[in-house]
Scaffold this motif. Structure first.
Motif, PDB file in Angstrom:
ATOM      1  N   ILE A   1      34.598  31.030  45.695  1.00 44.78           N
ATOM      2  CA  ILE A   1      35.974  30.686  46.057  1.00 44.78           C
ATOM      3  C   ILE A   1      36.344  29.245  45.737  1.00 44.78           C
ATOM      4  CG2 ILE A   1      36.149  32.416  47.875  1.00 44.78           C
ATOM      5  CD1 ILE A   1      35.636  30.176  49.918  1.00 44.78           C
ATOM      6  N   GLY A   2      35.364  28.436  45.405  1.00 42.60           N
ATOM      7  CA  GLY A   2      35.638  27.034  45.099  1.00 42.60           C
ATOM      8  C   GLY A   2      35.645  26.175  46.354  1.00 42.60           C
ATOM      9  N   GLU A   3      36.136  24.975  46.193  1.00 40.61           N
ATOM     10  CA  GLU A   3      36.203  24.005  47.287  1.00 40.61           C
ATOM     11  C   GLU A   3      36.933  24.598  48.493  1.00 40.61           C
ATOM     12  OE1 GLU A   3      35.753  21.092  49.665  1.00 40.61           O
ATOM     13  OE2 GLU A   3      35.023  20.696  47.646  1.00 40.61           O
ATOM     14  N   VAL A   4      36.334  24.461  49.661  1.00 35.56           N
ATOM     15  CA  VAL A   4      36.937  24.974  50.890  1.00 35.56           C
ATOM     16  C   VAL A   4      37.844  23.925  51.529  1.00 35.56           C
ATOM     17  CG1 VAL A   4      36.440  25.824  53.221  1.00 35.56           C
ATOM     18  CG2 VAL A   4      35.031  26.577  51.298  1.00 35.56           C
ATOM     19  N   LEU A   5      37.409  22.677  51.544  1.00 30.73           N
ATOM     20  CA  LEU A   5      38.178  21.617  52.195  1.00 30.73           C
ATOM     21  C   LEU A   5      39.116  20.954  51.189  1.00 30.73           C
ATOM     22  CD1 LEU A   5      35.403  20.012  54.434  1.00 30.73           C
ATOM     23  CD2 LEU A   5      37.121  21.725  55.048  1.00 30.73           C
ATOM     24  N   THR A   6      40.173  21.659  50.843  1.00 34.63           N
ATOM     25  CA  THR A   6      41.102  21.186  49.813  1.00 34.63           C
ATOM     26  C   THR A   6      42.276  20.401  50.380  1.00 34.63           C
ATOM     27  OG1 THR A   6      42.251  23.292  49.927  1.00 34.63           O
ATOM     28  CG2 THR A   6      40.560  23.049  48.210  1.00 34.63           C
ATOM     29  N   THR A   7      42.571  20.596  51.652  1.00 33.14           N
ATOM     30  CA  THR A   7      43.733  19.955  52.277  1.00 33.14           C
ATOM     31  C   THR A   7      43.375  19.512  53.691  1.00 33.14           C
ATOM     32  OG1 THR A   7      44.528  22.012  53.264  1.00 33.14           O
ATOM     33  CG2 THR A   7      45.335  21.505  51.029  1.00 33.14           C
TER      34      THR A   7
END
Length: 194
Positions: A29-35
């Motif tokens: 899913i890629g980076e989880v902490l994006t925001t």
């Protein structure tokens, strides 16, 4: 502020899950902490309440950047080759915001650990105090051998095994373990069909 936790496994669990939010690990899913909102969800999922974020206050982009830097520091500790390296690094994390560690009764009368943090500590520093204390607790109680890489051949995740038996194999058991088991099942079915 006081960060309450029932056991060192709390901080170790936050450390494990924080390290495994990166795109390096979460290739699915890629980076989880994006925001900052994703950071809020991460903290809520782990029931982490910080004075740096009073109720109704959201983390900022700067908070997120500092937590991502903390994630790299934490990963380095989980990868550390010696227990002395872990102890030194976890002590540094804990010292970033800790002013006191106490065993106090909670509202239900149970004894709980409370980490008092310095007034004005940042989100990342308060989180570092929780992570550092958890890692020190595991190191002291269970040993350095509980800091492990995921055993899935397709994963670069790391974890701290706080299980009683000490037999945990995967950083995200319901993801990495299930993937590996599904791949083995497909291989057996292919072999059986031949």
């Amino acid at each position: 502020m006081k960060i309450q936790f029932s056991h060192y496994a709390t901080g170790a669990g936050v450390a494990t899950d924080l390290v495994n939010t990166s795109a390096r690990v979460r290739t699915d899913i890629g980076e989880v902490l994006t925001t900052p909102q994703a950071l809020t969800a991460f903290l809520a999922e782990h029931d982490v309440r910080l004075d740096a974020l009073p109720p109704g206050t959201a983390p900022t982009e700067d908070d997120l950047a500092a937590v991502l830097a903390l994630r790299q520091e934490t990963r380095a500790l989980l990868e550390a080759a010696t227990e002395d390296e872990v102890a030194e690094g976890a002590n540094r994390l804990t010292a970033r915001a800790t002013s006191d560690l106490s065993l106090l009764r909670d509202d239900d009368g149970r004894l709980q650990w409370h980490i008092a943090t310095t007034p004005g500590a940042s989100v990342a520093d308060e989180l570092a105090a929780l992570v550092g204390t958890g890692l020190l607790g595991v190191l002291h109680t269970l040993g350095h051998s509980r800091f492990r890489p995921c055993q899935s051949p397709t994963c670069t995740g790391l974890f701290v095994d706080t299980s009683k038996a000490g037999r945990r194999c995967y950083c995200i058991p319901n993801l990495c373990g299930n993937r590996l088991h599904a791949a083995k099942h497909r291989a057996r079915r292919r072999d059986a069909q031949r």
